[in-house]
Design a protein around this motif. Sequence first.
Motif, PDB file in Angstrom:
ATOM      1  N   CYS A   8       0.837  -1.203   0.000  1.00 54.37           N
ATOM      2  CA  CYS A   8       0.000   0.000   0.000  1.00 54.37           C
ATOM      3  C   CYS A   8       0.873   1.254   0.000  1.00 54.37           C
ATOM      4  O   CYS A   8       0.980   1.942  -0.996  1.00 54.37           O
ATOM      5  CB  CYS A   8      -0.933  -0.021   1.193  1.00 54.37           C
ATOM      6  SG  CYS A   8      -2.033   1.398   1.204  1.00 54.37           S
ATOM      7  N   HIS A   9       1.499   1.543   1.127  1.00 57.87           N
ATOM      8  CA  HIS A   9       2.301   2.765   1.240  1.00 57.87           C
ATOM      9  C   HIS A   9       3.744   2.494   0.814  1.00 57.87           C
ATOM     10  O   HIS A   9       4.173   1.333   0.771  1.00 57.87           O
ATOM     11  CB  HIS A   9       2.228   3.275   2.682  1.00 57.87           C
ATOM     12  CG  HIS A   9       0.809   3.459   3.138  1.00 57.87           C
ATOM     13  ND1 HIS A   9       0.193   2.610   4.030  1.00 57.87           N
ATOM     14  CD2 HIS A   9      -0.115   4.374   2.757  1.00 57.87           C
ATOM     15  CE1 HIS A   9      -1.068   2.999   4.208  1.00 57.87           C
ATOM     16  NE2 HIS A   9      -1.276   4.064   3.444  1.00 57.87           N
ATOM     17  N   PRO A  10       4.476   3.561   0.540  1.00 54.98           N
ATOM     18  CA  PRO A  10       5.823   3.376  -0.005  1.00 54.98           C
ATOM     19  C   PRO A  10       6.799   2.566   0.869  1.00 54.98           C
ATOM     20  O   PRO A  10       7.809   2.122   0.363  1.00 54.98           O
ATOM     21  CB  PRO A  10       6.317   4.811  -0.205  1.00 54.98           C
ATOM     22  CG  PRO A  10       5.076   5.609  -0.403  1.00 54.98           C
ATOM     23  CD  PRO A  10       4.050   4.978   0.473  1.00 54.98           C
ATOM     24  N   ASP A  11       6.505   2.391   2.164  1.00 53.78           N
ATOM     25  CA  ASP A  11       7.453   1.619   2.994  1.00 53.78           C
ATOM     26  C   ASP A  11       6.938   0.248   3.422  1.00 53.78           C
ATOM     27  O   ASP A  11       7.647  -0.513   4.073  1.00 53.78           O
ATOM     28  CB  ASP A  11       7.840   2.424   4.246  1.00 53.78           C
ATOM     29  CG  ASP A  11       6.617   2.871   5.046  1.00 53.78           C
ATOM     30  OD1 ASP A  11       5.473   2.654   4.584  1.00 53.78           O
ATOM     31  OD2 ASP A  11       6.797   3.447   6.139  1.00 53.78           O
ATOM     32  N   ASP A  12       5.717  -0.098   3.066  1.00 56.72           N
ATOM     33  CA  ASP A  12       5.109  -1.333   3.590  1.00 56.72           C
ATOM     34  C   ASP A  12       5.845  -2.600   3.151  1.00 56.72           C
ATOM     35  O   ASP A  12       5.978  -3.548   3.934  1.00 56.72           O
ATOM     36  CB  ASP A  12       3.640  -1.424   3.164  1.00 56.72           C
ATOM     37  CG  ASP A  12       2.772  -0.437   3.913  1.00 56.72           C
ATOM     38  OD1 ASP A  12       3.042  -0.191   5.100  1.00 56.72           O
ATOM     39  OD2 ASP A  12       1.829   0.100   3.295  1.00 56.72           O
ATOM     40  N   LEU A  13       6.301  -2.625   1.920  1.00 57.19           N
ATOM     41  CA  LEU A  13       6.981  -3.845   1.441  1.00 57.19           C
ATOM     42  C   LEU A  13       8.314  -4.029   2.140  1.00 57.19           C
ATOM     43  O   LEU A  13       8.692  -5.151   2.495  1.00 57.19           O
ATOM     44  CB  LEU A  13       7.176  -3.778  -0.080  1.00 57.19           C
ATOM     45  CG  LEU A  13       5.890  -3.810  -0.909  1.00 57.19           C
ATOM     46  CD1 LEU A  13       6.217  -3.591  -2.385  1.00 57.19           C
ATOM     47  CD2 LEU A  13       5.148  -5.131  -0.726  1.00 57.19           C
ATOM     48  N   ASP A 115      -6.739   0.895   3.969  1.00 63.94           N
ATOM     49  CA  ASP A 115      -5.972   0.954   2.723  1.00 63.94           C
ATOM     50  C   ASP A 115      -5.192  -0.344   2.479  1.00 63.94           C
ATOM     51  O   ASP A 115      -5.066  -0.803   1.340  1.00 63.94           O
ATOM     52  CB  ASP A 115      -5.002   2.140   2.742  1.00 63.94           C
ATOM     53  CG  ASP A 115      -5.701   3.468   2.455  1.00 63.94           C
ATOM     54  OD1 ASP A 115      -6.931   3.463   2.229  1.00 63.94           O
ATOM     55  OD2 ASP A 115      -5.024   4.510   2.468  1.00 63.94           O
ATOM     56  N   HIS A 116      -4.653  -0.920   3.542  1.00 62.77           N
ATOM     57  CA  HIS A 116      -3.912  -2.180   3.389  1.00 62.77           C
ATOM     58  C   HIS A 116      -4.851  -3.307   2.944  1.00 62.77           C
ATOM     59  O   HIS A 116      -4.519  -4.098   2.066  1.00 62.77           O
ATOM     60  CB  HIS A 116      -3.249  -2.575   4.719  1.00 62.77           C
ATOM     61  CG  HIS A 116      -2.026  -1.785   5.053  1.00 62.77           C
ATOM     62  ND1 HIS A 116      -1.016  -2.277   5.832  1.00 62.77           N
ATOM     63  CD2 HIS A 116      -1.642  -0.533   4.699  1.00 62.77           C
ATOM     64  CE1 HIS A 116      -0.066  -1.352   5.962  1.00 62.77           C
ATOM     65  NE2 HIS A 116      -0.428  -0.296   5.285  1.00 62.77           N
ATOM     66  N   GLN A 117      -6.019  -3.360   3.554  1.00 63.41           N
ATOM     67  CA  GLN A 117      -6.997  -4.393   3.194  1.00 63.41           C
ATOM     68  C   GLN A 117      -7.458  -4.223   1.750  1.00 63.41           C
ATOM     69  O   GLN A 117      -7.639  -5.204   1.019  1.00 63.41           O
ATOM     70  CB  GLN A 117      -8.203  -4.330   4.135  1.00 63.41           C
ATOM     71  CG  GLN A 117      -7.860  -4.688   5.565  1.00 63.41           C
ATOM     72  CD  GLN A 117      -9.031  -4.488   6.521  1.00 63.41           C
ATOM     73  OE1 GLN A 117     -10.159  -4.206   6.093  1.00 63.41           O
ATOM     74  NE2 GLN A 117      -8.772  -4.624   7.802  1.00 63.41           N
TER      75      GLN A 117
HETATM   76 ZN   LIG Z   1       1.051   1.140   5.121  1.00 68.00          ZN
END
Ligand SMILES: [Zn+2]
Length: 235
Positions: A8-13, A115-117
């Motif tokens: 989702c967000h630029p750091d999640d991975l 957002d993640h879901q």
């Molecule tokens: Zn996130």
Amino acid sequence: MKVLAVGCHPDDLEIACGGTLNKYAKNGAEVYMCHVANGDLGHVDIMPKELAEIRTLEAEKAGKMIGAKSVFNLNEHDSYVTRYDNDVVDALTEIIRYCKPDVIITHNDTDYMKDHQEVSALAFDASFMAGLVHRATRSVAYSSIVPIYYMDTLAGVNFVPTNYVDITDCMDVKLAALTCHESQIKWMLKHDNIDFLDMVKTCSKYRGYQSGVTYAEGFRPCTVYPRMTTKHLLP
Ligand SMILES: [Zn+2]
């Protein structure tokens, strides 16, 4: 082997599967990373437009460090991500068709925020649409319905992995890639008193304890027809 990770967000991975992605790359796999949201609401002092630009660059730098071939940004606004936006479904469908992954890694379907879901659902839906010849995007349809692995939740809450990847040799890269997300790390420490690097290191160590190695990342497969496979797709 080709791997597409959709966060989702630029750091999640980097947080949940950065070590695994680096291990794939070291093993010679083609690794593609995609973040759906641009992270524009992840700060109070830095305004959304400027923050989105900063975070795009941070994600590109982190992706290079991990060994990704490309980092895609679907540029959705934080908190507005939805599986029902067909433009986003098509954009992700196009990325899947372009990358032709053997495996997709994405958020757990019950991660801690909407957002993640939604991204989890988007990856699931788009990878199905990618096979539909008459749902046209720029690239031709990709007939394979790709197996999906869900990555760990934030701080490992409500997530019991069934698969573990030994990332002991990739831990340095994982932390270095996470450090690229400077806007978040500084902000979280100042605003929420959360030491993100320590949290991620501790979680990797905890998964390592569970699987008999120093550092690990945990996953579970999506077991919806016809996603199951006899192939061992995690490194
Ligand atoms: Zn996130």
